[in-house]
Design a protein around this motif. Structure first.
Motif, PDB file in Angstrom:
ATOM      1  N   PRO B 199       0.625  -1.259  -0.031  1.00 29.35           N
ATOM      2  CA  PRO B 199      -0.102  -0.288  -0.187  1.00 29.35           C
ATOM      3  C   PRO B 199       0.545   1.132  -0.054  1.00 29.35           C
ATOM      4  O   PRO B 199       0.447   2.102  -0.302  1.00 29.35           O
TER       5      PRO B 199
ATOM      6  N   GLU D 109      -5.533   3.105   1.709  1.00 28.32           N
ATOM      7  CA  GLU D 109      -4.955   2.152   1.320  1.00 28.32           C
ATOM      8  C   GLU D 109      -4.070   0.492   2.510  1.00 28.32           C
ATOM      9  O   GLU D 109      -4.435  -0.018   1.661  1.00 28.32           O
ATOM     10  N   LEU D 112      -7.735  -1.327   3.256  1.00 29.72           N
ATOM     11  CA  LEU D 112      -7.432  -2.023   2.153  1.00 29.72           C
ATOM     12  C   LEU D 112      -6.787  -3.472   1.488  1.00 29.72           C
ATOM     13  O   LEU D 112      -7.549  -4.517   1.485  1.00 29.72           O
ATOM     14  N   PHE D 113      -4.681  -3.359   1.821  1.00 32.17           N
ATOM     15  CA  PHE D 113      -4.752  -4.327   1.976  1.00 32.17           C
ATOM     16  C   PHE D 113      -5.256  -5.337   3.842  1.00 32.17           C
ATOM     17  O   PHE D 113      -5.253  -6.474   2.767  1.00 32.17           O
ATOM     18  N   ALA D 116      -7.637  -7.086   2.474  1.00 34.05           N
ATOM     19  CA  ALA D 116      -7.393  -8.000   1.238  1.00 34.05           C
ATOM     20  C   ALA D 116      -6.907  -9.160   1.880  1.00 34.05           C
ATOM     21  O   ALA D 116      -7.176 -10.512   2.233  1.00 34.05           O
ATOM     22  N   LEU D 132      -4.443 -12.527  -3.324  1.00 35.06           N
ATOM     23  CA  LEU D 132      -4.759 -10.980  -2.854  1.00 35.06           C
ATOM     24  C   LEU D 132      -4.074  -9.480  -3.129  1.00 35.06           C
ATOM     25  O   LEU D 132      -4.428  -8.573  -2.965  1.00 35.06           O
ATOM     26  N   ASP D 135      -7.305  -8.723  -4.782  1.00 35.63           N
ATOM     27  CA  ASP D 135      -8.173  -7.836  -4.259  1.00 35.63           C
ATOM     28  C   ASP D 135      -8.094  -7.143  -3.620  1.00 35.63           C
ATOM     29  O   ASP D 135      -8.579  -5.796  -4.277  1.00 35.63           O
ATOM     30  N   TYR D 136      -6.951  -6.809  -3.751  1.00 29.86           N
ATOM     31  CA  TYR D 136      -6.341  -5.642  -2.847  1.00 29.86           C
ATOM     32  C   TYR D 136      -6.336  -4.375  -4.391  1.00 29.86           C
ATOM     33  O   TYR D 136      -7.020  -3.534  -4.506  1.00 29.86           O
ATOM     34  N   HIS D 139     -10.221  -3.787  -5.255  1.00 28.07           N
ATOM     35  CA  HIS D 139     -10.824  -3.204  -4.501  1.00 28.07           C
ATOM     36  C   HIS D 139     -10.009  -1.069  -4.223  1.00 28.07           C
ATOM     37  O   HIS D 139     -10.405  -0.766  -4.081  1.00 28.07           O
ATOM     38  N   SER D 140      -8.854  -1.547  -4.220  1.00 27.11           N
ATOM     39  CA  SER D 140      -8.333  -0.144  -4.705  1.00 27.11           C
ATOM     40  C   SER D 140      -8.036   0.611  -5.748  1.00 27.11           C
ATOM     41  O   SER D 140      -8.195   1.452  -5.385  1.00 27.11           O
TER      42      SER D 140
END
Lengths: 163, 294, 661, 186
Positions: B199, D109, D112-113, D116, D132, D135-136, D139-140
């Protein structure tokens, strides 16, 4: 049950003048609030405390007895608390034989600077005594039998200072 | 022969497969028997404990129970992140109230009474550095390394109870036993950016970049790690770091078990050196008597 | 007996949570109580006068005061009743302040408790006996333990006051920590210029006997009559001959050991005079590093010594002295900063302590007063000072403030700028504590005139980068992390109790607090007294102190000693043990248990062994009373009957079932 | 700059953070050692010591809306070096728990991570990296996240193409289900 909101019980404290009585003073000066059940008898040294005093208090209906002296090696009279330790330890072992719950008696070491520790000791001991509740009336045991049972401790049997 | 339960952790199945393989090989070579925890599941890693401590502990509890069923005292894991979760769960569940909350999430109440430790701790404390040194047949003479432990292997000290929390030495001593020259790395326990790689790559670039810079300043041939996340940040992401910081780092990042494996003459196929992103060949070339390729 | 009871309000201290009027009314009904009243301040002049008047008016022969702790005002009120014509031991105190009003909030319970404590005091008083103190001679000599600035001041003041002084110092020279300092705050006086003459005075004073390289072996006796044994350690040099010429130091081939006077910044020869101004200026051999002592050959110093004073066979010597009073001035030691692993634990040579920095600043130090950093001898341009290293930190069990670090750090920052004008100092601090006279102005000068950059925050870690040290800290005022690359880092290490303080305290029966500093008799009113009569405290052994405070305490302790020794005789406390010969069977158990040897066996006129108490030696602990199987030896004022009376007052005896059986 | 009305300190907030972290926050004397050692200070909006102070002042909204609590990596530097032995990292953890429960996600973020990752664990019993990541990204919306690493990772067989599903994965699923139902707070 908190000790402060129930009926007061009778707890007698024997404190040496130099350390623990001073520690109780220090706690007072610092306004460390404590349960009010305890009444303190001042003696010069924990070595002055005759186990018979403790037995007498318990027979007379004290719900708890607390003894406090100087930390080992810190005794104002060099070695009084060592004598005290041996006597009180012997007494502790003999108490249950007399039918007294030995948890009603405790000894501890608190120095004159340890106000906070004193607060803790008093609070914890009072809590313990309140958990045990009022001491049962010992009418089924004769007064004389008590003293007989406690006599070895009082005489310091098993204690080197008594040979 | 000592026997401990073994928990490889999820990354050992994918991104750090070579750590898992080399760990198994090294332990076998020094006479430490690893018994796999059957059907182990993810410990929850950082995401779980950042969401909720009970959830995190529940995820660990299942594994502690499985390890307990093996009849061993110690559960060893190579991964410090797994270790932290397992250890925290084991310690916190000593509290009855907390354990009750965890049990409410589990199929069966928790019974596990195993002590989670890092494989590194087990190697140093149960096998011993001297014993490892005794078994070294191909010393890494000529190789100069910096050992990087990551932030949570030894911290907080009251919880982890292993090695010095500011200047841990377990890996340093093992590398010395393996014959390498060890430079005193002052940022041994500084965080590399942990799991923010996906992220927030910018964070990893800065923090891991600092570590690479410090290692370069010491003139080492390689960095040695004991953490899959650290290794990934420093190795796989070294290119990203170079791009972000306009740098030219080219420092290979080994797992300590890979180098130990070389010194113990473990078959190279077990060490997965080819899986490192920064080419390690230049560094390995420094070793005076290189191990023959099998 | 006619007893008077006085319940003190102590302003609102007691009356706030105790119904003092009710307590007085209850007390009036106790047996033998002839008069009971409440009083605003019993200890005040009118309060005491009221007691005297009441004694006369109501023909009282015993007094109970219920007020504060007897540890505070028992002597005060004993004098009061004596003024009223009663023996001073017909007085009892009930502590209804420290043990009642200050610790309980419930007025009703407090009042009941106060009544019971008064009842206890009355019951004890009913069984009191008049006691008359004995008199004994005072030894007119004082022992001062510790030759730092506090001990020096105490010794000089006592000697100037006409008393003989024995000064014992553990190190080879007196001077203590102050002798190691370069300058002193806030005047930037030269430390050795101020202290040096005082040290010389000690060395030359006809009334002062100095024992250095010496420690207290044992102490016995009591106020006015202490017997002290001093161990003078072997120095392997006959000091009656040594002239302090220093030739031996020059020739000694063993010079690898770290120099303790210079805090390990350089090495010292095995035969050494610690510093040029040392008193006494005599050489001594360190047997741990001396080649002759270790390997049996060398002896170069013995060959070169012009007065032939080297004696490799010298042994420790025990000296015994009788003294009437003791001043403890054992000072402090530095906190061991290695407990902070984040500061490198010694891995980085350019992280040093503040005292090491003093030696670098000092013209008589290892660098001749030029600031050179230990690693490469370079002059540092960026110096970082870190305060509170081992102070105000619970994680290393040092929650207290060491008091003087803020000031000496400011001084060192100023001196750094003086020595290296193009240098920049950074001081990491949590709070600046500078309450002394001229102190705050001084720290402001460090910032305003000398440009020291003060940063409010702790330092989290130090790590090397190139040939510098990166110091990473916080600036909480700016709200962020800060880093600075330093050439030299100086740790303002805090003070802790001197090593050995606890052991010495046991010998002197002076109690250390939980950190090892000696506890004074009263924090406000008896700052230099201890609970052991005749033993006084001066300086940092009681708690961290700067130089002016230590000197002040040295003088204060001396004043106390001079007052004590101005008397030819002292009164012994009559609260001692007394034998009833008729009950004594001469078993001798009391003789064995007495810690003071105050009981001896004598023969009565029929030749029977009987115990006898030496009243001036007995300290009144009462151990013998409990030991005696016959109840023949009783501690006066704390007899079995008196204590049991207190027990019975608290726990009235129940109906005695089958007691006769 | 925000003015803090000291009298409106949210005492419940202080009490809740103390109870859930088992820490006595009053022992913090703002020496700044946590901030001094924190590797993440450079991305924080409030330094750790400021977060500690804001909790002391009962500033619930400021704390729960700050980025810092999401960016703390629990590296334990603060906890290890605190002179008052406060487990600061745990306090940060607890604040993040509370922020989540109250619907804050200041660092989207990061959240969300985390989500996920946990979805992956819930589904397979173990983390499945490739899944994952997908998935991340889904979603992000950050479709280019780490695409540069894919060739390297794949060439070195660092990413498994299939999840390592475990036998007891329904047990893990049930842990998550019970957690959501109970909404455990600790």
């Amino acid at each position: 049950m908190s000790a402060s909101d129930s009926r007061e019980l009778r707890i007698v404290g024997f404190l040496c003048n130099w350390c623990s009585y001073g520690g109780a003073d220090t706690a007072g000066v610092a306004r460390f609030s404590q349960p009010t059940d305890l009444r303190i008898i001042r003696v010069p040294c924990s070595g002055r405390i005759d186990p018979l005093f403790i037995v007498r208090a318990l027979i007379n209906g004290a719900d708890g007895v607390l003894v406090s002296g100087c930390h080992p090696r810190d005794c104002h009279y060099a070695e009084g608390n060592f004598y005290a330790r041996r006597r009180l330890e012997t007494l502790k072992q003999f108490l249950s034989a007399t039918g007294i719950d030995p948890r009603r008696f405790e000894y501890t070491w608190v120095s004159a600077s340890e106000g906070q520790r004193w607060q803790h000791v008093v609070t914890e001991f009072t809590r313990r005594i309140h958990e045990l509740g009022p001491a049962p009336t010992m009418s089924h045991v004769s007064d004389g039998a008590w003293f007989d049972a406690a006599a070895p401790a009082a005489a310091g049997q098993g204690c080197p200072c008594h040979g | 022969m000592s026997k401990v339960a073994y928990y490889p952790g999820c990354s050992g199945q994918s991104t750090s497969l070579e750590y898992d393989r080399s760990t198994r090989a090294v332990c076998a070579a020094v006479g430490l028997e690893l018994v796999d925890v059957p059907d182990w599941s993810c410990c929850g890693s950082s995401p779980a404990h950042t969401v909720n401590h009970v959830l995190s502990a529940a995820l660990s509890a299942r594994n502690l129970d499985l390890a307990h069923s093996l009849g061993v005292d110690v559960l060893a894991t190579p991964c410090p992140s797994c270790l932290t979760n397992l250890r925290n769960a084991a310690v916190e569940m000593e509290d009855e109230g907390f354990r009750g909350q965890v049990n409410a999430l589990l199929d069966r109440p928790y019974v596990g009474r195993v002590d989670p430790q890092s494989v590194l701790q087990v190697l140093v404390e149960q096998v011993g550095v001297d014993e490892v040194a005794r078994r070294v047949t191909r010393p890494l003479t000529g190789l100069r390394v910096a050992c990087y432990y990551g932030c949570i292997m030894n911290r907080p000290p009251e919880r982890m109870r292993f090695d010095d929390h500011e200047n841990p030495m377990a890996m340093d001593r093992l590398m010395e036993a393996a014959g390498a020259e060890v430079a005193l790395f002052p940022l041994k326990v500084e965080c590399c950016g942990a799991s923010f790689g996906v992220p927030r790559g910018d964070i990893v670039a800065r923090l891991s970049g600092k570590l690479l810079d410090a290692a370069r300043g010491l003139g080492v041939d390689a960095i040695v790690t004991a953490c899959p996340l650290c290794q990934m940040n420093l190795d796989l992401r070294q290119g990203q770091i170079n791009a972000a910081l306009h740098e030219h780092f080219r420092i290979p990042v080994f797992y300590y078990t890979q180098l130990l494996g070389l010194a113990l003459d473990v078959p190279r196929s077990e060490l997965g050196l080819d899986r490192l992103c920064v080419d390690p060949r230049l560094a390995l070339g420094k070793i005076k008597a290189p191990a023959p390729v099998r | 007996m006619r007893i008077g009871v006085f319940i003190c309000h102590c302003g609102s201290n007691i009356a706030g949570t105790v119904d003092v009027v009710a307590v007085a009314q209850a007390a009036a009904k106790f047996p033998e109580v002839a008069y009971a009243t409440d009083t605003m301040y019993a200890c005040s002049e009118p309060g005491q006068e009221a007691i005297v008047q009441a004694v006369k008016e109501h023909q009282l022969d015993g007094v109970v005061v219920a007020s504060c702790t007897p540890r505070m005002h028992e002597p005060t009120f004993r004098r009061t009743v004596e003024r009223a014509g009663i023996n001073r031991y017909f007085f009892e105190m009930a502590n209804i302040r420290e043990h009642v009003s200050w610790i309980g909030k419930n007025a009703e319970r407090n009042t009941v408790k106060a009544i019971e404590l008064v009842r206890m005091a009355v019951e004890k008083l009913r069984r009191n006996r008049p006691l008359i103190p004995k008199r004994f001679d005072v030894v007119k000599r004082v022992l001062v333990i510790g030759g730092g600035v506090a001990g020096i001041q105490a010794a000089l003041d006592c000697a100037d006051g006409g008393q003989e002084v024995v000064l014992v110092e553990r190190e080879q020279s007196i001077g203590g920590k102050m002798a190691k300092l370069d300058k002193t705050f806030p005047t930037i006086d030269c430390s050795s210029c101020v202290l040096g003459p005082k040290m010389v005075d000690v060395g030359q004073h006809p009334k002062i006997t100095l024992h250095t390289l010496a420690e207290i072996e044992s102490v016995s006796g009591y106020v006015g009559n202490f017997q002290v044994t001093i161990r003078k350690k072997a120095r392997f040099v006959d000091w009656s001959k040594c002239t302090g010429c220093g030739l031996c130091m020059e020739k000694c081939p063993s010079r690898k050991a770290p120099d303790p006077f210079n805090e390990g910044l350089c090495t010292a020869p095995s035969i050494n005079i610690p510093f040029p101004q040392a008193i006494p200026k005599k050489a001594a051999i360190n047997p741990d590093t001396c080649i002759m002592k270790q390997k049996g050959k060398c002896g170069l110093c013995a060959k070169i010594c012009p007065v032939k004073c080297i004696d490799f066979d010298q042994q420790d010597e025990l000296v015994t002295v009788d003294v009437g009073a003791i001043v403890v001035a054992t000072g402090y030691d530095l906190f061991d900063w290695h407990k902070y692993p984040q500061y490198g634990q010694g891995r980085y040579p350019d992280v040093i302590t503040s005292l090491q920095y003093e030696r670098l600043l000092s013209a008589s130090g290892p660098t001749g007063g030029h600031i050179k950093r230990p690693s490469d001898g370079k002059e540092p341009k960026t110096v970082v000072f870190i305060q509170c290293v081992g102070s105000r930190d619970r994680s290393v069990d040092r929650p207290y403030c060491s008091g003087f670090c803020c000031m000496y750090t400011a001084k060192q920052a100023i001196l750094t700028k003086d020595h290296i004008p193009d240098s920049q100092s950074y001081v990491f601090y949590m709070d600046i504590r500078s309450p002394g006279k001229g102190y705050d102005e001084f720290t402001r000068r460090a910032m305003e005139e000398y440009g020291a950059q003060y940063v409010r925050g702790r330092v989290s870690m130090i790590y090397p980068k190139g040939d510098q040290l990166v110091v990473r800290g916080a600036d909480t005022l700016a709200g962020t992390q800060v880093e600075v690359a330093a050439d030299l880092v100086v740790l303002a290490v805090g003070a802790e109790a001197a090593r050995g303080a606890v052991t010495l305290g046991e010998k002197l029966r002076v109690v250390p607090d939980q950190y090892g500093f000696f506890v004074e008799s009263h924090p406000k009113l008896k700052p230099v007294e201890t609970n052991t009569a005749g033993v006084f405290l001066a300086g940092a052994c009681q708690g961290p102190k700067d130089i002016p405070a230590s000197v002040g305490q040295g003088s204060a302790a001396a004043a106390k000693v001079l007052a004590l020794l101005s008397k030819d005789q002292l009164e012994s406390d009559p609260q001692v043990s007394r034998v009833t010969p008729a009950r004594c069977v001469g078993c001798g158990k009391c003789v064995q248990t007495c810690p003071f040897g105050a009981i001896k066996l004598v023969e009565d006129r029929f030749g029977n062994p009987k115990a006898e108490v030496v009243e001036t030696v007995c300290q009144g602990c009462g151990i013998c009373t409990v030991t005696c199987p016959q109840g023949a030896i009783q501690l006066e004022h704390f007899t079995d009957n008196q204590i049991l009376a207190e027990v019975n007052a608290l726990c009235p005896p129940r109906i005695r079932v089958n007691y006769a059986s | 700059m925000r003015i803090v009305d000291l009298a409106t300190a949210d005492q419940d907030f202080i009490a809740e953070v103390e109870a859930r972290s088992h820490q006595n926050l009053r022992t913090c004397y703002q020496c700044g050692n946590c901030t001094a050692g924190c590797p993440y200070t450079f991305v924080y909006d409030h330094s750790v010591s400021q977060v500690m102070r804001l909790i002391q002042l009962g500033q619930r909204e400021v704390v729960l809306q700050c980025k810092s609590i999401w960016l703390c990596a629990s590296c334990q530097s603060c906890t290890t070096r605190c002179p008052n032995r406060i487990d600061v990292a745990k306090v940060m953890d607890v604040c993040r728990h509370m922020a989540r429960e109250q619907g804050y996600a200041t660092e989207r973020e990061v959240k969300l991570f985390t989500d996920a990752f946990l979805r992956s664990v819930e589904r397979h019993g173990r983390a499945f990296e490739l899944g994952l990541m997908a998935d991340y990204v889904l979603h992000s919306g950050r479709v280019f996240t780490d695409v540069d690493l894919a060739p390297k990772a794949l060439a070195r067989r660092k990413l498994a193409f299939r999840p390592h599903a475990i036998v007891g994965r329904d047990q893990i699923e049930r842990i998550f289900q019970r957690f959501r139902k109970g909404g455990a707070h600790v």
